[in-house]
Scaffold this active site. Structure first.
Site, PDB file in Angstrom:
ATOM      1  N   ALA A 107       3.244   1.589   2.981  1.00 30.07           N
ATOM      2  CA  ALA A 107       4.448   0.773   2.976  1.00 30.07           C
ATOM      3  C   ALA A 107       5.161   1.462   2.005  1.00 30.07           C
ATOM      4  O   ALA A 107       6.493   1.508   2.472  1.00 30.07           O
ATOM      5  CB  ALA A 107       4.116  -0.508   2.396  1.00 30.07           C
TER       6      ALA A 107
ATOM      7  N   CYS B 180       0.834  -1.171   0.043  1.00 30.27           N
ATOM      8  CA  CYS B 180       0.029  -0.026  -0.056  1.00 30.27           C
ATOM      9  C   CYS B 180       0.924   1.372   0.068  1.00 30.27           C
ATOM     10  O   CYS B 180       2.107   1.323   0.185  1.00 30.27           O
ATOM     11  CB  CYS B 180      -0.776  -0.073   1.132  1.00 30.27           C
TER      12      CYS B 180
ATOM     13  N   HIS C 279       6.113   6.050  -2.553  1.00 26.62           N
ATOM     14  CA  HIS C 279       7.248   6.326  -2.959  1.00 26.62           C
ATOM     15  C   HIS C 279       7.121   7.950  -3.331  1.00 26.62           C
ATOM     16  O   HIS C 279       8.026   8.669  -2.789  1.00 26.62           O
ATOM     17  CB  HIS C 279       7.997   5.570  -4.090  1.00 26.62           C
TER      18      HIS C 279
ATOM     19  N   ARG D  16      12.543  -3.705   6.542  1.00 26.23           N
ATOM     20  CA  ARG D  16      12.865  -4.645   5.517  1.00 26.23           C
ATOM     21  C   ARG D  16      14.355  -4.800   5.299  1.00 26.23           C
ATOM     22  O   ARG D  16      14.907  -5.107   4.413  1.00 26.23           O
ATOM     23  CB  ARG D  16      12.385  -4.076   4.074  1.00 26.23           C
TER      24      ARG D  16
HETATM   25 FE1  CFM Z   1      13.217  -0.032  -5.165  1.00 29.91          FE
HETATM   26 FE2  CFM Z   1      12.641  -2.322  -5.361  1.00 29.91          FE
HETATM   27 FE3  CFM Z   1      11.157  -0.563  -4.041  1.00 29.91          FE
HETATM   28 FE4  CFM Z   1      13.816  -1.259  -3.388  1.00 29.91          FE
HETATM   29 FE5  CFM Z   1      12.519  -3.256  -1.699  1.00 29.91          FE
HETATM   30 FE6  CFM Z   1      11.603  -4.314  -4.098  1.00 29.91          FE
HETATM   31 FE7  CFM Z   1      10.415  -2.535  -2.556  1.00 29.91          FE
HETATM   32 MO1  CFM Z   1      10.718  -5.067  -1.768  1.00 29.91          MO
HETATM   33  S1  CFM Z   1      14.632  -1.791  -5.050  1.00 29.91           S
HETATM   34  S2  CFM Z   1      12.875   0.659  -3.225  1.00 29.91           S
HETATM   35  S3  CFM Z   1      14.468  -2.196  -1.472  1.00 29.91           S
HETATM   36  S4  CFM Z   1      11.319  -0.788  -6.123  1.00 29.91           S
HETATM   37  S5  CFM Z   1      12.862  -5.153  -2.518  1.00 29.91           S
HETATM   38  S6  CFM Z   1      12.477  -4.306  -6.035  1.00 29.91           S
HETATM   39  S7  CFM Z   1       9.636  -4.229  -3.463  1.00 29.91           S
HETATM   40  S8  CFM Z   1      10.894  -3.012  -0.555  1.00 29.91           S
HETATM   41  S9  CFM Z   1       9.276  -0.720  -2.894  1.00 29.91           S
END
Ligand code: CFM
Length: 548
Positions: free
Chosen positions: A66, A63, A198, A97
């Site tokens: 997150a 979400c 993000h 994480r």
């Molecule tokens: Fe970038 Fe990722 Fe992500 Fe990531 Fe991650 Fe991820 Fe994620 Mo899990 S590199 S920041 S450190 S998009 S592994 S492939 S899914 S937390 S939002």
């Protein structure tokens, strides 16, 4: 047995089989989220991405909260990040994480909060009468107990539903205590996935923190590493390499980062972008506001690390730097080469799927390749079209109701701090123009160009699809998330969790490559697989059908 190049017809049949059980509308929808790579095609077919998951289908997405709290702002080690909401959202994001942090010269141990859990634990009366007072009281308590340098407040779903004004609470707290208190309206439902979070986090960090400091770290070439979260210590391995070559690392955003460093983010000469998906907004906004050029890099894999290091060195017209880069590359490659050779004997010709996040599926193709393996199916949970097809498609991406939900900051050049890219890189305009023909500044080509004919790209895959693909294509290794990992194990296929690396890491850089190779060899060769019979080898097979 090598099954790298799936025959076009075979994979088409497999995909067809996978889509067959769906009702017509679902089938039509899911088809748009798939590409079978065809190298003979003149251009990249369009993929549908960053749109809503079909209701009723459970995929691996997270979400907006997150993406904001868990991914971008949570790792900032010296900021207290409050989860304003019911306890579950705070509790389940408590473990982090595995974005590691440690004390350093500017941030002592008692100023590191990233491993702690702060939540307002909203109860029914707070939902009914509002949670603002409780949030304000919590800030008072935090300031009194921890004296943090700054605070983040991350909203969860009910906060938006009941209309708590977290911005007003943050502002009042700033006035009371004279520290920055940032409010993020990252209610879980704000977008179609964590990707929305993000963006919300990028906006706030850029608007409120970046540019408020004025201390440039000493050094000839000062760089930031954006979109590196120090999972399992990846960022530390990069720093080890990059510092030895002679760069000053101004800030790693946000792995093991400090609020103090982010304030000075704008004082670097060059931004490196590791994860494009989660941080491209800040890279782009810094280019607009400060003129800072950015360079997409990939430190996952030996060849890609070497290539990235050479590209970075090219950005600075400095012979000593180029020499040191080659020296480090030669030494490190020679050091780990014999170790990897041993692992490659076991891994050569093996195949993998990766269905992860928004950037790793691309990055890990290079590391697998170094080990003699091939990723034949690559998927993202929440990437956008530019992560698949390249940034040139951004102007053509249609905005929908969901993407309109997230504010776009329209920044302009900072009157005092803006410098043209060539000034940042300390070279003449002519030299920079020439350099631009060799180094793709401010650009990311996406995953598509790196894939081979017959390989599949899949967006927002779900359990049914993964199951069919595993059954028919039978990869040796599934690179996954924590939710799908055990299901894949039960199907008799080795699975490595690529988000938090299970309990391992780092996987980046040179030392990371060895760790990854070792873990993959262990996963593939464990005798446990002999004890498991995959369900498709047993009869009778249980099949379910959609009740249309
Ligand atoms: Fe970038 Fe990722 Fe992500 Fe990531 Fe991650 Fe991820 Fe994620 Mo899990 S590199 S920041 S450190 S998009 S592994 S492939 S899914 S937390 S939002």
């Amino acid at each position: 047995m090598v099954r790298w190049h799936l025959k076009m017809t075979d994979i088409e049949v497999t995909i067809d089989e996978m889509l067959t059980p769906y009702p017509e509308t679902v089938k039509k929808n899911r088809k748009k989220h798939l590409i079978i790579k065809d190298e003979a095609a003149t251009c990249c077919p369009q993929i549908e991405a960053n749109t809503r998951t079909i209701p009723g289908i459970i995929s691996q997405r997270g979400c907006a909260y997150a993406g904001c709290k868990g991914v971008v702002v949570g790792p900032i080690k010296d900021m207290v990040t409050i989860t304003h909401g019911p306890v579950g959202c705070g509790y389940y994001s408590w473990g982090t994480r595995r974005n590691k942090a440690r004390a350093d010269d500017t941030t002592p141990k008692d100023k590191i909060y990233s491993q702690l859990c702060f939540t307002t634990d909203m109860q029914e009366p707070d939902i009914v009468f509002g949670g603002e007072k409780k949030l304000a009281r919590m800030i008072d308590e935090i300031v009194e107990t921890f004296h943090p340098r700054a605070i983040n407040i991350c909203a969860t779903c009910p906060v938006g539903l009941i209309g708590d004004d977290i911005g007003a609470v943050a502002k009042a707290a700033e006035e009371r205590y004279g520290i920055q208190v940032l409010a993020y309206n990252c209610e879980g439902y704000k977008g179609v996935s964590q990707s929305a979070g993000h963006h919300i986090a990028n906006n706030n960090v850029m608007e409120k923190i970046v540019g408020t400091g004025n201390e440039r770290k000493p050094g000839k070439h000062v760089i930031n590493i954006l979109g590196e979260y120090n999972i399992g210590g990846d960022g530390w391995e990069l720093e080890r390499i990059i510092k030895e070559i002679g760069y000053t690392v101004n800030c790693v955003l946000t792995g093991d980062s400090s609020y103090l460093d982010i304030k000075n983010l704008h004082l670097a000469d060059l931004n490196l972008v590791q994860c494009h998906r989660s941080i491209n907004y800040i890279a782009e906004m810094m280019e607009t506001k400060y003129g800072t050029p950015w360079l997409k890099v990939n430190f996952i894999g030996i060849e890609s690390t070497n290539n990235s290091l050479r590209q970075i060195a090219r950005c600075f017209d400095d012979e000593e730097l180029a020499r040191k880069t080659e020296e480090v590359i030669a030494r490190e490659t020679a050091r780990i080469g014999p170790v990897l050779d041993q692992y490659r004997k076991i891994l050569q010709g093996r195949t993998a799927f990766a269905i992860v996040g928004g950037s790793r599926s691309h990055h890990y193709q290079y590391l697998l390749h170094d080990l003699g393996m091939e990723m034949i199916i690559a998927g993202y949970e929440f990437a956008h079209r530019d992560d698949y097809e390249g940034r040139q498609v951004i102007p053509t991406i249609k905005t929908d109701a969901d993407s309109k939900n997230i504010p776009e900051l329209h920044l302009v050049a900072d009157q005092k701090m803006f410098q043209e890219a060539h000034v940042h890189l300390n070279m003449s305009k002519e030299k920079f123009e020439e350099l631009k023909t060799k180094v793709p500044f401010n650009y990311y080509e996406g995953i598509y160009p790196n894939m081979k004919s017959g390989q599949v790209i899949i967006d927002d895959a779900n359990h049914h699809e993964v199951e069919v693909l595993i059954q028919t294509v039978k990869p040796d290794l599934f690179l996954s998330g924590v939710r799908d990992k055990y299901i894949v194990h039960k199907m008799g296929v080795a699975s490595k969790q690529l988000h938090a690396y299970d309990y391992s890491g780092p996987y980046a850089g040179y030392n990371g490559a060895i760790n990854f190779a070792r873990d993959v060899v262990n996963a593939l060769t464990t005798p446990a697989w002999k004890l498991i019979t995959p369900p498709w080898e047993k009869e009778p097979e249980i099949r379910s059908e959609f009740n249309a």
